[in-house]
Design an enzyme around this catalytic site. Sequence first.
Site, PDB file in Angstrom:
ATOM      1  N   ASP A  30     -13.401   6.420  -3.290  1.00 41.92           N
ATOM      2  CA  ASP A  30     -12.837   6.159  -4.626  1.00 41.92           C
ATOM      3  C   ASP A  30     -13.524   6.977  -5.720  1.00 41.92           C
ATOM      4  OD1 ASP A  30     -10.903   4.365  -3.792  1.00 41.92           O
ATOM      5  OD2 ASP A  30     -12.206   2.622  -4.035  1.00 41.92           O
ATOM      6  N   SER A  47       0.819  -1.216   0.000  1.00 41.31           N
ATOM      7  CA  SER A  47       0.000   0.000   0.000  1.00 41.31           C
ATOM      8  C   SER A  47       0.857   1.273   0.000  1.00 41.31           C
ATOM      9  CB  SER A  47      -0.913   0.009   1.232  1.00 41.31           C
ATOM     10  OG  SER A  47      -1.567   1.261   1.302  1.00 41.31           O
ATOM     11  N   LYS A  98     -13.260  -4.687   1.819  1.00 39.76           N
ATOM     12  CA  LYS A  98     -14.110  -3.509   1.556  1.00 39.76           C
ATOM     13  C   LYS A  98     -15.618  -3.778   1.665  1.00 39.76           C
ATOM     14  CE  LYS A  98     -11.024  -0.942  -1.537  1.00 39.76           C
ATOM     15  NZ  LYS A  98     -10.977  -0.216  -2.809  1.00 39.76           N
TER      16      LYS A  98
END
Length: 289
Positions: A108, A20, A72
Amino acid sequence: MIITGRTRLIGIFGNPVHHSLSPVIQNAALETAGLDYVYVPFRVQPGEDLKSAVEAVRVLNLRGVNVTIPHKVEVMQYLDEIDPHARAVGAVNTIVNEDGELKGYNTDGLGYLSSLVESTGFDVKGKRVIMAGAGGAARSIFYALLSEGPASLVIANRSRDKAAALIEEFSDEFAGVEISATSLDADFLAKGAEGADLLVNTTSLGMGSNPPLDIVLDGLNAGAVVSDIVYSPLETPLLASALAAGFAIHDGLSMLTAQGAVGFELWTGTKAPVGIMREAAMALLGIKK
Ligand code: ATR
């Protein structure tokens, strides 16, 4: 960095998490803004471990976390509240802890849109959009673009059924937009992005050593924008062709830093230093300015 008794903790839950870019991007931003927070990665397994990790956000009084693959969707059941946009998309990537109440967001789509506007000035309303890909990343972008009222949106995906399923899910909500699915096959690539004002690649084509999204750009409308969510390389073959043909481009790092900026602002209430975040990501990726 000085850690004090007042330092607030932010983290990221993922598995794997070592790749990440968020810890570097967020810590660079926190340091620049002079905020007493630190952002750390946590490798968390799915199932009971994820449940415990979310509970730990409350118990250890973390300010919040990002949530990445594979959590998620699963994480949503452990939260107290879910923002309508994240609920509609069906995934959460950012959690904010307000005195033990955990609220989930999905940054996002918003990050995608805000960076598209910032880097190109593109206004989606009334425009014709073609998207390649129908995976996890496509979902948020698809929803965010539809929310802006384009005239039409075509999703081309290798497995056409997946694109059709995505459309099926949202067609009622966006009945005013002409939405259709097609196969991402040789015919589509040869016909190209004909008549489109915005072409978006959300597939992994063009990433690292993957083959490029080799689509004919000739038929794009004048003033069209070509957008790629792949950020490694920063200038994908698709973006290089678009630049050579004189179109405006929007790169994947813009979206990545913009979605991180939305999280930063939710946690700290301070405007994110987006330029610093982008530079930190570029340095980590070894990309020259
Ligand atoms: P992400 O969360 O990054 O979107 P994903 O959900 O695995 O990842 O989705 C990857 C997308 O890239 C999908 O649209 C996938 O197409 P399929 O749904 O047909 O699998 C697309 N993709 C990956 N490799 C591809 C390839 N070689 N050619 C065409 N499309 C590809």
